[in-house]
Design a protein around this motif. Sequence first.
Motif, mmCIF file in Angstrom:
data_model
loop_
_atom_site.group_PDB
_atom_site.id
_atom_site.type_symbol
_atom_site.label_atom_id
_atom_site.label_comp_id
_atom_site.label_asym_id
_atom_site.label_seq_id
_atom_site.Cartn_x
_atom_site.Cartn_y
_atom_site.Cartn_z
ATOM 1 N N PHE A 139 0.829 -1.204 0.000
ATOM 2 C CA PHE A 139 0.000 0.000 0.000
ATOM 3 C C PHE A 139 0.866 1.257 0.000
ATOM 4 O O PHE A 139 0.517 2.252 -0.651
ATOM 5 C CB PHE A 139 -0.914 0.009 1.230
ATOM 6 N N ALA A 140 1.981 1.230 0.714
ATOM 7 C CA ALA A 140 2.859 2.396 0.736
ATOM 8 C C ALA A 140 3.407 2.686 -0.658
ATOM 9 O O ALA A 140 3.463 3.852 -1.087
ATOM 10 C CB ALA A 140 4.001 2.164 1.724
ATOM 11 N N VAL A 141 3.808 1.643 -1.379
ATOM 12 C CA VAL A 141 4.326 1.839 -2.735
ATOM 13 C C VAL A 141 3.229 2.357 -3.660
ATOM 14 O O VAL A 141 3.426 3.314 -4.429
ATOM 15 C CB VAL A 141 4.915 0.518 -3.276
ATOM 16 N N THR A 142 2.043 1.748 -3.593
ATOM 17 C CA THR A 142 0.938 2.164 -4.457
ATOM 18 C C THR A 142 0.509 3.599 -4.153
ATOM 19 O O THR A 142 0.303 4.407 -5.065
ATOM 20 C CB THR A 142 -0.259 1.218 -4.278
ATOM 21 N N HIS A 153 0.782 6.737 -6.678
ATOM 22 C CA HIS A 153 -0.447 7.440 -7.042
ATOM 23 C C HIS A 153 -0.353 8.929 -6.691
ATOM 24 O O HIS A 153 -0.738 9.794 -7.488
ATOM 25 C CB HIS A 153 -1.626 6.808 -6.308
ATOM 26 N N PHE A 154 0.169 9.227 -5.530
ATOM 27 C CA PHE A 154 0.294 10.633 -5.130
ATOM 28 C C PHE A 154 1.246 11.377 -6.059
ATOM 29 O O PHE A 154 0.966 12.504 -6.493
ATOM 30 C CB PHE A 154 0.800 10.718 -3.685
ATOM 31 N N LEU A 155 2.349 10.742 -6.408
ATOM 32 C CA LEU A 155 3.341 11.398 -7.259
ATOM 33 C C LEU A 155 2.780 11.662 -8.654
ATOM 34 O O LEU A 155 2.838 12.787 -9.165
ATOM 35 C CB LEU A 155 4.599 10.528 -7.354
ATOM 36 N N PHE A 156 2.219 10.636 -9.288
ATOM 37 C CA PHE A 156 1.780 10.785 -10.667
ATOM 38 C C PHE A 156 0.529 11.647 -10.783
ATOM 39 O O PHE A 156 0.358 12.364 -11.766
ATOM 40 C CB PHE A 156 1.555 9.411 -11.304
ATOM 41 N N ALA A 170 -1.799 7.629 -17.363
ATOM 42 C CA ALA A 170 -1.982 6.172 -17.383
ATOM 43 C C ALA A 170 -1.512 5.539 -16.082
ATOM 44 O O ALA A 170 -2.204 4.689 -15.495
ATOM 45 C CB ALA A 170 -1.239 5.573 -18.568
ATOM 46 N N LEU A 171 -0.345 5.947 -15.606
ATOM 47 C CA LEU A 171 0.175 5.379 -14.361
ATOM 48 C C LEU A 171 -0.698 5.775 -13.173
ATOM 49 O O LEU A 171 -0.878 4.995 -12.235
ATOM 50 C CB LEU A 171 1.618 5.837 -14.141
ATOM 51 N N GLY A 172 -1.249 6.992 -13.191
ATOM 52 C CA GLY A 172 -2.141 7.403 -12.117
ATOM 53 C C GLY A 172 -3.405 6.576 -12.081
ATOM 54 O O GLY A 172 -3.900 6.204 -11.006
ATOM 55 N N ILE A 173 -3.969 6.254 -13.266
ATOM 56 C CA ILE A 173 -5.177 5.426 -13.315
ATOM 57 C C ILE A 173 -4.885 4.019 -12.797
ATOM 58 O O ILE A 173 -5.629 3.467 -11.979
ATOM 59 C CB ILE A 173 -5.718 5.366 -14.756
ATOM 60 N N VAL A 174 -3.788 3.432 -13.264
ATOM 61 C CA VAL A 174 -3.461 2.062 -12.861
ATOM 62 C C VAL A 174 -3.243 1.977 -11.357
ATOM 63 O O VAL A 174 -3.799 1.102 -10.667
ATOM 64 C CB VAL A 174 -2.219 1.569 -13.629
ATOM 65 N N SER A 175 -2.431 2.890 -10.815
ATOM 66 C CA SER A 175 -2.171 2.851 -9.378
ATOM 67 C C SER A 175 -3.418 3.205 -8.579
ATOM 68 O O SER A 175 -3.640 2.683 -7.482
ATOM 69 C CB SER A 175 -1.031 3.811 -9.023
ATOM 70 N N VAL A 219 -5.713 0.058 -8.316
ATOM 71 C CA VAL A 219 -5.155 -0.882 -7.332
ATOM 72 C C VAL A 219 -5.364 -0.349 -5.923
ATOM 73 O O VAL A 219 -5.730 -1.096 -5.001
ATOM 74 C CB VAL A 219 -3.658 -1.107 -7.622
ATOM 75 N N GLN A 220 -5.151 0.946 -5.728
ATOM 76 C CA GLN A 220 -5.309 1.541 -4.404
ATOM 77 C C GLN A 220 -6.755 1.460 -3.925
ATOM 78 O O GLN A 220 -7.014 1.257 -2.734
ATOM 79 C CB GLN A 220 -4.845 2.987 -4.441
#
Length: 320
Positions: free
Chosen positions: A11-14, A18-21, A67-72, A75-76
């Motif tokens: 969860f920390a990685v996801t 998500h916050f970054l992207f 795209a990376l924001g949607i994927v993460s 999952v989140q």
Amino acid sequence: MNAAELARLQFAVTAGLHFLFVALTLGLVTVVAVTQTRATLARDPVARATGMRRVRFWGGLYVINYALGIVSGIVQEFQFGLNWSGLSHAMGNVIGALPLLEGELLTVLRVPVVIVLCAWVLRDAALWFRTALPSGGWRRTWDVVLPVTSAVLALTWGLLLAALIRGLSTDGDGHAVAAFSDLAHPFALVCAAVVVVGSLRQGVLFAARRLPGTDPEQPRLAGFARRLLWPLVGAVLLAAAAGALLLGSAPLVALPVAVGVANGTTVLATRSGEGALTLSGAIADSASLGLLAVVALPALAAVAYAQVWIWRVFARQGAR
């Protein structure tokens, strides 16, 4: 390292990704919008070309981050539901007007929803990346990806709406499931044709409007749009007739409204009547709806205005 520690690490990685992207995407979308507006309104061809090169560069980064924001984010969302169900129960009503419907739809219709998301991201990527490199092969590749993903996006949207209108299948326990027969049913295919033809006609009209009147392609595109009108009308009437025969309901002309027309207060219906999610069970409480109205209604008005503004500003770019 036990299961709880692994879950916290995941969860920390996801959450970090998500916050970054998402933060980068919010900044990049402003940069792209301002840069493209300035380039579109510029009268100097050199300044316009320079601005559009900047748009392609920052737009490519925006698509990747999006795209990376949607994927993460997807999952989140599942991680919140699985690991922090108490938080989801307390805050879910604040996030949406129909908090239970989203979870049900993502579970039951997860395959077409994933197809919609993938087609959406690839279509946007094709718009930005097709002119990123001078190679002819590179551009031809994205020229194929763009119409294919656009067609898949419109087709899948139509199938999803038709499945919701007609009602889903049920498994042995009475829970709603999206079987292949639900998405391949003749009524679903007709509804998908309505969305595909309607989207194609709208795109052709926009392309014809962008071209100057002296361009030989302009009358050809305008004529193609006129020829698409009757197939679109025919598909709508066929969908309405099929809906009246299959559902015993009023003609289904407006597909989103047809969900309510066909199912009444049931927002996620099954043909057997079992496992249906009613509006009273899915909708948030009155306090949450009041908060959402204050936040969402002005945003919807701004989005509607932005759509009109984008059409008026960018549709005549080729005529300058």
